[in-house]
Design a protein around this motif. Structure first.
Motif, PDB file in Angstrom:
ATOM      1  N   GLU A   1     136.848  16.692  27.551  1.00 41.79           N
ATOM      2  CA  GLU A   1     136.827  17.293  28.880  1.00 41.79           C
ATOM      3  C   GLU A   1     137.023  19.441  28.431  1.00 41.79           C
ATOM      4  O   GLU A   1     137.757  18.921  26.993  1.00 41.79           O
ATOM      5  CB  GLU A   1     138.294  17.360  28.882  1.00 41.79           C
ATOM      6  CG  GLU A   1     137.793  15.674  29.881  1.00 41.79           C
ATOM      7  CD  GLU A   1     137.859  14.599  28.550  1.00 41.79           C
ATOM      8  OE1 GLU A   1     137.025  13.532  29.242  1.00 41.79           O
ATOM      9  OE2 GLU A   1     138.340  14.431  27.663  1.00 41.79           O
TER      10      GLU A   1
ATOM     11  N   SER B   1     140.530  16.018  33.810  1.00 45.39           N
ATOM     12  CA  SER B   1     138.413  16.267  34.389  1.00 45.39           C
ATOM     13  C   SER B   1     138.748  15.996  36.620  1.00 45.39           C
ATOM     14  O   SER B   1     139.555  14.919  36.629  1.00 45.39           O
ATOM     15  CB  SER B   1     137.233  15.684  34.259  1.00 45.39           C
ATOM     16  OG  SER B   1     137.398  14.243  33.990  1.00 45.39           O
ATOM     17  N   PHE B   2     137.541  16.262  37.051  1.00 44.53           N
ATOM     18  CA  PHE B   2     137.649  15.550  38.280  1.00 44.53           C
ATOM     19  C   PHE B   2     136.250  15.031  38.133  1.00 44.53           C
ATOM     20  O   PHE B   2     134.730  15.842  37.997  1.00 44.53           O
ATOM     21  CB  PHE B   2     137.985  16.635  39.472  1.00 44.53           C
ATOM     22  CG  PHE B   2     138.921  17.435  39.583  1.00 44.53           C
ATOM     23  CD1 PHE B   2     140.088  17.050  39.946  1.00 44.53           C
ATOM     24  CD2 PHE B   2     138.876  18.242  38.026  1.00 44.53           C
ATOM     25  CE1 PHE B   2     140.685  17.666  40.353  1.00 44.53           C
ATOM     26  CE2 PHE B   2     140.647  19.102  38.852  1.00 44.53           C
ATOM     27  CZ  PHE B   2     141.823  18.696  39.374  1.00 44.53           C
ATOM     28  N   ARG B   3     136.404  13.927  38.978  1.00 52.93           N
ATOM     29  CA  ARG B   3     134.751  13.267  39.307  1.00 52.93           C
ATOM     30  C   ARG B   3     134.701  12.211  40.956  1.00 52.93           C
ATOM     31  O   ARG B   3     136.178  11.703  40.351  1.00 52.93           O
ATOM     32  CB  ARG B   3     134.232  12.179  38.572  1.00 52.93           C
ATOM     33  CG  ARG B   3     134.107  12.681  36.663  1.00 52.93           C
ATOM     34  CD  ARG B   3     133.466  12.041  35.702  1.00 52.93           C
ATOM     35  NE  ARG B   3     133.547  10.508  35.289  1.00 52.93           N
ATOM     36  CZ  ARG B   3     135.227  10.509  34.763  1.00 52.93           C
ATOM     37  NH1 ARG B   3     135.594  12.022  33.726  1.00 52.93           N
ATOM     38  NH2 ARG B   3     135.662   9.408  34.710  1.00 52.93           N
ATOM     39  N   ASP B   4     134.143  12.866  41.854  1.00 54.40           N
ATOM     40  CA  ASP B   4     134.145  11.498  42.973  1.00 54.40           C
ATOM     41  C   ASP B   4     135.338  11.712  43.693  1.00 54.40           C
ATOM     42  O   ASP B   4     136.096  11.245  44.150  1.00 54.40           O
ATOM     43  CB  ASP B   4     133.312  10.491  42.412  1.00 54.40           C
ATOM     44  CG  ASP B   4     131.776  10.333  41.671  1.00 54.40           C
ATOM     45  OD1 ASP B   4     131.382  10.916  42.195  1.00 54.40           O
ATOM     46  OD2 ASP B   4     131.969   9.512  40.830  1.00 54.40           O
TER      47      ASP B   4
ATOM     48  N   HIS C   1     138.309  12.271  42.948  1.00 47.86           N
ATOM     49  CA  HIS C   1     139.430  11.796  41.187  1.00 47.86           C
ATOM     50  C   HIS C   1     139.622  12.821  40.555  1.00 47.86           C
ATOM     51  O   HIS C   1     138.971  12.958  40.197  1.00 47.86           O
ATOM     52  CB  HIS C   1     139.110   9.637  41.245  1.00 47.86           C
ATOM     53  CG  HIS C   1     138.904   9.461  42.093  1.00 47.86           C
ATOM     54  ND1 HIS C   1     139.308   8.465  41.764  1.00 47.86           N
ATOM     55  CD2 HIS C   1     139.008  10.031  43.475  1.00 47.86           C
ATOM     56  CE1 HIS C   1     139.089   7.539  42.693  1.00 47.86           C
ATOM     57  NE2 HIS C   1     139.273   8.148  43.781  1.00 47.86           N
TER      58      HIS C   1
ATOM     59  N   GLU D   1     143.565   7.070  36.192  1.00 48.01           N
ATOM     60  CA  GLU D   1     142.503   8.078  37.390  1.00 48.01           C
ATOM     61  C   GLU D   1     143.588   7.592  38.403  1.00 48.01           C
ATOM     62  O   GLU D   1     143.975   7.492  38.789  1.00 48.01           O
ATOM     63  CB  GLU D   1     141.257   6.749  37.494  1.00 48.01           C
ATOM     64  CG  GLU D   1     140.468   7.566  38.876  1.00 48.01           C
ATOM     65  CD  GLU D   1     139.106   6.647  39.058  1.00 48.01           C
ATOM     66  OE1 GLU D   1     138.621   6.268  40.136  1.00 48.01           O
ATOM     67  OE2 GLU D   1     139.421   5.237  37.839  1.00 48.01           O
TER      68      GLU D   1
END
Length: 140
Positions: free
Chosen positions: A95, A111-114, A116, A136
């Motif tokens: 990250e 981190s950010f994903r989708d 979240h 998450e």
């Protein structure tokens, strides 16, 4: 001489009345309230939800650099709050960014994903935890 003193007095008054604002950077994606949706344990990669553990967690990050963490359920903990800012991750994880908690002298890669927010194990600034858990969160 009177003009200089008056100018200095007026400048001092103006500076005293100016609202102070944090100069520490804040990632604009972070402010808001986030609820824990899943914890993945580092060594086993076992994923559990708050419903499975009976433990819920919310994090609130403000744009002015303060946060509040609330954990409730089967293993409640005292609320935690303080200051934070974001910056380059000083650890050696993948990250690129980290949340810094200067009052505790810790950092937490994220981190950010989708949509979240993924938070990784909090650690002393500059350290790296190899098999820490991943948390998450979903924005509320």
């Amino acid at each position: 001489m009177k003009l200089t003193r008056l100018s200095l007095f007026m400048l001092g008054t103006l500076l005293a009345c100016t609202q102070t604002k944090s100069t520490d950077p804040i990632d604009s994606q972070l402010p808001g309230t986030w609820a824990l949706v899943r914890t993945t344990y580092g060594l086993t990669q076992l994923s559990v939800t708050p419903a499975q553990t009976g433990r819920s967690e919310t994090l609130t990050f403000t744009a002015d650099g303060t946060y509040r963490r609330v954990i409730s359920g089967t293993s409640p903990q005292p609320d935690q709050s303080g200051r934070y800012y974001t910056g380059n991750n000083p650890g050696s994880t993948a990250e690129k960014q980290a949340i810094f908690y200067p009052d505790e002298q810790t950092a937490q890669p994220y981190s950010f994903r989708d949509g979240h927010l993924f938070l990784y194990e909090r650690q002393p600034i500059g350290a790296t935890i190899a098999d820490g858990s991943t948390y998450e969160f979903k924005r509320q």
